[in-house]
Design a protein around this motif. Structure first.
Motif, short mmCIF file in Angstrom:
data_model
loop_
_atom_site.label_atom_id
_atom_site.label_comp_id
_atom_site.label_asym_id
_atom_site.label_seq_id
_atom_site.Cartn_x
_atom_site.Cartn_y
_atom_site.Cartn_z
N HIS C 205 0.84 -1.21 0.00
CA HIS C 205 0.00 0.00 0.00
C HIS C 205 0.87 1.25 0.00
CE1 HIS C 205 0.68 0.74 4.28
NE2 HIS C 205 0.25 -0.47 4.58
N ASP C 321 9.24 -3.20 4.71
CA ASP C 321 7.86 -3.48 5.12
C ASP C 321 7.23 -4.67 4.40
OD1 ASP C 321 7.71 -1.29 6.91
OD2 ASP C 321 7.49 0.06 5.19
N SER C 345 6.89 -8.47 12.07
CA SER C 345 5.48 -8.61 11.68
C SER C 345 5.20 -8.15 10.25
CB SER C 345 4.57 -7.85 12.65
OG SER C 345 3.25 -8.34 12.52
N ARG C 346 6.24 -8.01 9.43
CA ARG C 346 5.99 -7.70 8.03
C ARG C 346 5.79 -9.01 7.26
NH1 ARG C 346 5.86 -3.62 10.92
NH2 ARG C 346 6.65 -1.61 10.17
N PHE D 6 -3.85 -0.05 9.56
CA PHE D 6 -4.22 -0.71 8.32
C PHE D 6 -3.75 0.09 7.11
CE2 PHE D 6 -7.17 -2.60 11.33
CZ PHE D 6 -7.07 -3.94 11.00
N LEU D 7 -3.40 1.37 7.35
CA LEU D 7 -2.96 2.24 6.25
C LEU D 7 -1.48 2.57 6.34
CD1 LEU D 7 -5.95 4.79 6.28
CD2 LEU D 7 -5.72 2.69 4.92
N GLU D 8 -0.92 2.48 7.54
CA GLU D 8 0.49 2.84 7.74
C GLU D 8 1.17 1.79 8.57
OE1 GLU D 8 0.85 6.77 9.53
OE2 GLU D 8 -0.89 7.33 8.31
N PHE D 9 2.45 1.62 8.33
CA PHE D 9 3.21 0.65 9.12
C PHE D 9 3.71 1.29 10.41
CE2 PHE D 9 3.72 -1.18 4.86
CZ PHE D 9 3.33 -2.48 5.13
N SER D 10 3.78 0.51 11.45
CA SER D 10 4.33 0.98 12.71
C SER D 10 5.28 -0.09 13.22
CB SER D 10 3.17 1.20 13.68
OG SER D 10 3.66 1.75 14.87
N THR D 11 6.29 0.31 13.95
CA THR D 11 7.30 -0.65 14.41
C THR D 11 7.15 -0.95 15.90
OG1 THR D 11 8.77 0.26 12.75
CG2 THR D 11 9.77 -1.15 14.40
N HIS D 75 1.42 -7.04 13.92
CA HIS D 75 0.91 -5.79 13.37
C HIS D 75 -0.34 -6.13 12.57
CE1 HIS D 75 0.78 -2.25 10.75
NE2 HIS D 75 1.70 -1.68 11.51
N PRO D 76 -1.43 -5.37 12.73
CA PRO D 76 -2.63 -5.72 11.96
C PRO D 76 -2.42 -5.55 10.46
CG PRO D 76 -3.03 -3.81 13.38
CD PRO D 76 -1.64 -4.24 13.64
#
Lengths: 423, 378, 423, 378
Positions: C205, C321, C345-346, D6-11, D75-76
């Motif tokens: 995305h 990612d 979690s990627r 759901f729109l951005e990745f987070s660590t 991570h969702p």
């Protein structure tokens, strides 16, 4: 294996409204128990044709049901158990353009006016069909349901209350159905479609002489017997002291026939016939002096020795008309040993639950000029729900069916130049 | 009674026997070897006399001196026979056919009704299974097709098992000229409108045991109408299924290791540097002539020279073998060729059969008799 | 990639009534040739929305077709090409209960009253639609056909005579459609369903930073670009001197965007960064004295060196990612190298045309605690003919679609006792 | 604007973040870690503080001393989220969902209409793809379900992308309270009667570009009616498909060589002979006592004794290890255990999803405009 009339002591398959199956032996004068659906007298159905449906009375005697009804009082079509209907969280049914949405769906328990106790009382006095009627009549919102929903509800109640059963003659398809629910691994996850495919590809028919390695407890051997009409032979190669084909008993073959047709040989005998110890021949004098049981044992050993000699001879002289493997043993070495035993242009069919071992075998066979065009086939049957207006494939189904490697035994010619490539 | 290779096994090929000549996976031709005859193919010509001197299954070399092809002479089976039929012909393919036989419980001795006969390929498969004790009444309304099938069944020695009739079962029911009672316990309908034929079955199916039916229809709408009529006519346990069958081919896939790719990249780099060095040397030489400063010369020349040596060592065999080519790029590599690493894989045939027909099954119990015989249980 | 309006110099997909496809570039003022269907002026459709259907006139100009018709004059449903109809050897069609049997079927050529010459003459003067009408009118037995048969006949004639086309904007699904007919192996037999599945599973995305090894000529990379909206980066690992993503050009992405988003690195650089030679830094003095082209080259090398340094850094710091592999290279070593580059979690998605290599990889990953629950998915789309009264799946279809191995990058904890077993 | 995982990745996991706790393949639970909280499972208890100190993807050990279990904190993603939903919930599964997105050309910025919302699992997947520049108008007529979905979308930070509406699109069309123009170029209808909703689309779909539609219906009859109405409403290129997806598991199958079976048979034979010899010896001893002739003694005793020795050599370790047991019969062997030979195989999951719904696709070109803008080609 009389397929028309139920014989005394036959194994039969009992189909119940719950869609569960039981395999029972109909020993005369015994009572047959079919779980919560009750029990009935074996004698009541012995001598009757297969395929009728019976209702169990309280006195354990049975009444035959008018033939156009079958196991359920309503039309006998296949309803997908896994599909959610109006009472679930599913979208509503639709029929004849009228949409019954689940906006108005209310949980079943709150609308059923009969209490648990009342239903239990009914069960004591009424026939299953009447109970279903009563339960439906006491459902407050039954009329608000779609046709499909009504059918599903009725079917559920029938499965719960009808005390019907249908005795079916057991063939290999029914055995598979039974073991698929009970112990699928034991029959190597075989399906009727894979079994049928193997029987066709291996050209099993009356009068043929076949070799089989059968790790399905005898299911595959049983399928061959079904198609041989008591004529021809089956050489059963096995890895133990005694072959395991115990589930053949359910197929109700006459013992005389199986004794005559089935020849057995273990792997040690197949690979190292020279290790088979000769029976020390005894003079008539000694035999006359023996106890009759010992003498009988001696004659059986001599006969067995002669039989083995015949088989060794047949193996070496390309006597056989087909080879079927359904085993978890590595097949490469088995094939190397058994391909020469086949006459020219006879068929091989090898079953395995997973594809990978067959791919390796196919590669070996492609390098081996004695088998033409090895091909791996994967056949699968997909079942549908065919309720009017709700036609669709079943939502889920059990895995299984495996893969069948098919090839034709051929005889490479020395005359053909080595340059000729495989096509 | 005539013998049939579809019912009995034979080892030696006799004159005028039916022999299936296997040319390729997709090309099998039926032949009837006769003395001094010949069979001509694009793989060469094959002498009937050679075939007649052979056993079934033998590989036969061509007699042409220019074409070193071969064929295999195969014993007929219903399955090989169906593969030998032209592709346009309407065939009940083996995965469907074998399942139907299994599911309808067609066994030695079974009486079967089939309509329509079509190419008679399924008829052969059923005849093999019902054997000499069984009977198949097969109906075909297309006259030409009927003639062809009847002739073929006769030629294949199946006339005593299979009774072929020309007629429209939808209009006229299962009327036949043999005069015998059909009393069939298995019915196979491959018709555009099976619902018109089903009501005619009552009089011709078994009076004493269960009758099983299979209707074979390509379209969903046909299934829907068929089910309706089956229900109306009292058939039970109605189930519709599809059989799908995939044909897998065993292949070998080359194992391409990243390590080899890396070595190749190093090799390419070396060559480029080598070329650069040569060019620099040339420029240097030119510059020396022109008396210019050499400040652009490569800094890493020591390393590059070393690598250059390695490359040259490789090159010593032949100019082209010098390139590091772990996977035979640009060469014609045969699957499984030695000198490369391969992994066994399987691939499905390029053109998959994704649908043949929907199969609708049902059974009908025998009619109730007033006086059921009783078996003495003692 | 304007999806609304056809832009000058765009690559577009031309759909033709014959169901063949052409990919053409609409260079202004040029004539576009579409084989036997003729040729048209590019300018006539540049600036128009995608999705209209045009008829080619004799003067190479085009007329737009009333929108509810599309490529065919009749209803636009999918008719199975491989199904035989009445004119073939098939059983007859049935509709509305009326059965048209092929007892009466006569071969087409004998009932067509128009001669070849007359048809050729028609083609010179009439529009495609009129020719189809004439041909049908001159068919002596058209009325005897079933509805289905009529439709099939009409469709065949339309495919032959209509000079229509529909320009479509090219996305990755259309690229697959094109290459499936042309050179399927080049895109590793990828299907839209497998590609879509990978994009979802790998959670592609806008704004993400992904790694890809792409042996599909850029198809997979293109699918990622389609879903990233110009935001984020893609690190393209490749095995050659230069990456091969040439088919991305057909997707009409602005060059500025692809230049900005795509980073490339070959396997030698990935595995042995130490072998990358440092750019010898030059003083301002020397640079000033250089020719501008050489100076530009120097600055590009310096910038590339900085970019590589950044990438090396990101690879070592679990910056990425998502990881997508669609390669014929052995994946085990690649994964070992690239898994550490992924943040916790990627998602990983690995495509292969055959299942066996993925099974081996899955086994490796199950032993590797850095990837959770590796799973192999096989997704397949099955198409139907939906002509009224003749609903059924297509009789044949092309193989392809491969398999997708999916897993989640996780970080095993030292605290967790070694006794904990994988579930 | 709220951020959404759901729109951005987070660590790093922050307090009250949505975290998916992965317990087993079939058991993933959403949790919201808060200071000093705990998460109790049958694999043990897990401290929120440990989770909050971790990055996404970390394996967390249980704090229970008795249960040494662990979870992974994930991570969702829309796909993991759909796996965490209860099985009874109506879900558009990932293989369908991903194909629909690909086929409808849902891209960043796309405007989508969805009816009904259902569990909103597909809504999440589409929201991820359309991103902050896109819009999804989703309609649900079941009020309770709508409330749940709207709340969840809000909590997941998707409210700015997804506009959820409670209403019956079949009766009232795609009416909504947001006041904006829908102008959708992608439509997804998961309704029992999509044919009632389709005519209402005219006013809400794009005026400037192609609109693509997908109708998702479990039954064939629904498809038939849907196609009819699509044709009537001018939709083109109507195609119906099914998506089927198999999940394969990698397994190891023990390689059982016939040679080992043969050795085992020899071993069994030896034992039997051994037993026989012992019995014979005993009988001999008894006979010796009784002074009888020993003519029944085994003839092959030499060989058998030799074998007996071999067996005894085997037996010397321990009584049970003596039996030749190449495949660990009777023992509990773990898949892939050392000491045995294994082959990599794959098996499909035991319970296959064989049908979800039929997918009907079509497209509608944008309406013809009287004044088409012209682009200057020069």
């Amino acid at each position: 294996m009389n397929e028309d009339i139920i014989q005394p002591n036959y194994y039969v398959l009992i189909r119940l409204p719950s869609l569960t199956l039981r395999v029972v032996q109909l020993i005369p004068h015994t009572t047959i128990h079919v779980g919560k659906f009750g029990a009935f007298y074996a004698d009541d159905i012995i001598g009757k044709p297969f395929g009728y449906t019976y209702e169990i009375r309280d006195d354990k005697h049975v009444d035959v049901i008018y033939s156009s009804e079958g196991l359920f009082a309503s039309s006998d079509v296949n309803i997908d158990k896994t599909e959610e209907d109006d009472e679930g969280d599913d979208e509503s049914a639709q029929d004849d353009g009228k949409i019954n949405t689940n906006e108005t769906t209310i949980d079943d328990t709150s609308v059923q006016k009969l209490s648990m106790k009342e239903i239990e009382d009914l069960k004591k006095t009424e026939k299953g069909e009447r109970i279903v009627e009563q339960v439906i009549k006491s459902h407050g919102a039954f009329d608000k349901k779609s046709i499909y929903s009504k059918a599903k509800y009725t079917r559920r109640k029938q499965q719960k209350f009808l005390r019907r059963f249908t005795p079916c003659s057991i063939g290999t398809s029914e055995l598979i159905e039974h073991f698929a629910l009970k112990d699928y691994h034991r029959i190597l996850e075989m399906t009727p479609e894979s079994l049928g495919l193997m029987m066709s590809l291996a050209n099993v028919h009356p009068g043929g002489n076949y070799i089989v390695v059968d790790d399905t407890g005898g299911l595959v051997t049983g399928a061959m017997l079904e198609r041989m009409d008591g004529e021809g032979t089956i050489l059963l190669i096995h890895e133990n002291e005694h072959p395991n084909f115990e589930i053949i008993k359910y197929l109700n073959f006459p013992e005389e026939m199986t004794n005559r047709m089935l020849k057995v040989m273990n792997l040690l005998q197949l690979y190292y016939p020279e290790e088979e110890e000769a029976v020390k021949k005894l003079s008539d004098e000694i035999l006359t002096g023996m106890k009759s049981s010992r003498r009988g044992q001696y004659y059986r050993r001599v006969a067995r020795e002669a039989e083995l000699t015949t088989i060794f001879d047949q193996l070496q002289n390309s006597f056989y008309d087909g080879l079927i493997l359904a085993t978890s043993l590595e097949t490469q070495s088995l094939l190397d040993k058994l391909i020469p035993a086949l006459a020219g242009s006879r068929q091989l069919a090898i079953y395995h639950a997973a594809k990978e071992p067959l791919v390796d075998t196919a590669h070996d066979l492609m390098a081996d000029l004695r088998v033409l065009a090895p091909t791996i086939l994967e056949t699968r049957v997909r079942k549908y729900q065919v309720f009017p207006g709700r036609t669709h494939p079943l939502m889920t189904s059990k895995a299984g069916g495996g893969f069948v490697l098919w090839g034709t035994r051929v005889v490479p010619s020395d005359d053909v130049r080595a340059g000729g490539k495989r096509r | 009674q005539q013998t049939s290779h579809f019912l009995e096994f034979s080892t030696v090929i006799k004159e005028n026997d039916l022999v299936l000549a296997w040319l390729t996976r997709d090309n099998t031709k039926p032949i009837r070897p006769i003395k001094d005859g010949a069979f001509h193919t694009r793989f060469g010509s094959f002498q009937h006399n050679t075939i007649l001197a052979s056993k079934y299954g033998t590989q036969i070399g061509s007699s042409s001196s220019t074409q070193a092809g071969f064929i295999h002479v195969l014993h007929p089976t219903p399955e090989l026979w169906s593969l030998s039929l032209p592709h346009r012909t309407q065939i009940v393919y083996t995965p469907d056919a074998s399942y139907i036989v299994q599911r309808l419980r067609i066994r030695p001795g079974t009486h079967v009704i089939e309509a329509g006969t079509g190419s008679a390929s399924f008829t052969h498969a059923m005849a093999r299974t019902v054997g000499v004790r069984g009977r198949i009444w097969t109906f075909e309304f297309h006259e030409q097709r009927f003639q062809l099938a009847a002739k073929e069944l006769e030629e294949h020695g199946l006339a005593s098992v299979v009774k072929a009739t020309h007629g429209d079962v939808c209009k006229n029911g299962f009327t036949h000229s043999c005069g015998d009672t059909l009393d069939a316990s298995a019915v196979f309908l491959d018709l555009p409108a099976p619902w018109e034929a089903i009501p005619h079955l009552t009089t011709v199916i078994s009076k004493s045991k269960i009758t099983r039916i299979c209707c074979f229809s390509p379209c969903m709408e046909q299934v829907q109408r068929t089910i309706e009529i089956l229900q109306k006519n009292g058939w039970l346990d109605i189930e519709m299924v599809e059989v799908s069958c995939k044909r897998w081919e065993a292949h070998k896939e080359m194992v391409r290791k990243p390590e080899d790719a890396i070595e190749r990249l190093r090799d390419i780099k070396r060559r480029r540097m080598d070329g650069l060095n040569k060019r620099n040397a040339r420029v240097d030489a030119e510059r020396a002539t022109l008396n210019l400063s050499a400040d652009n010369a490569d800094t890493d020349s020591a390393t590059d020279t070393d690598r250059g040596k390695f490359k040259k060592a490789n090159k010593s065999e032949s100019p082209s073998s010098a390139e590091f080519n772990p996977w035979g790029k640009g060469k014609r590599i045969h699957e499984g060729e030695e000198g490369y690493e391969w992994k066994n894989v399987s691939k499905v045939e390029a053109e998959l059969k994704t649908h043949t027909s929907y199969l609708t099954f049902a059974y009908l119990p025998p009619p109730m008799r007033v006086h059921e015989e009783t078996i003495n249980c003692d």
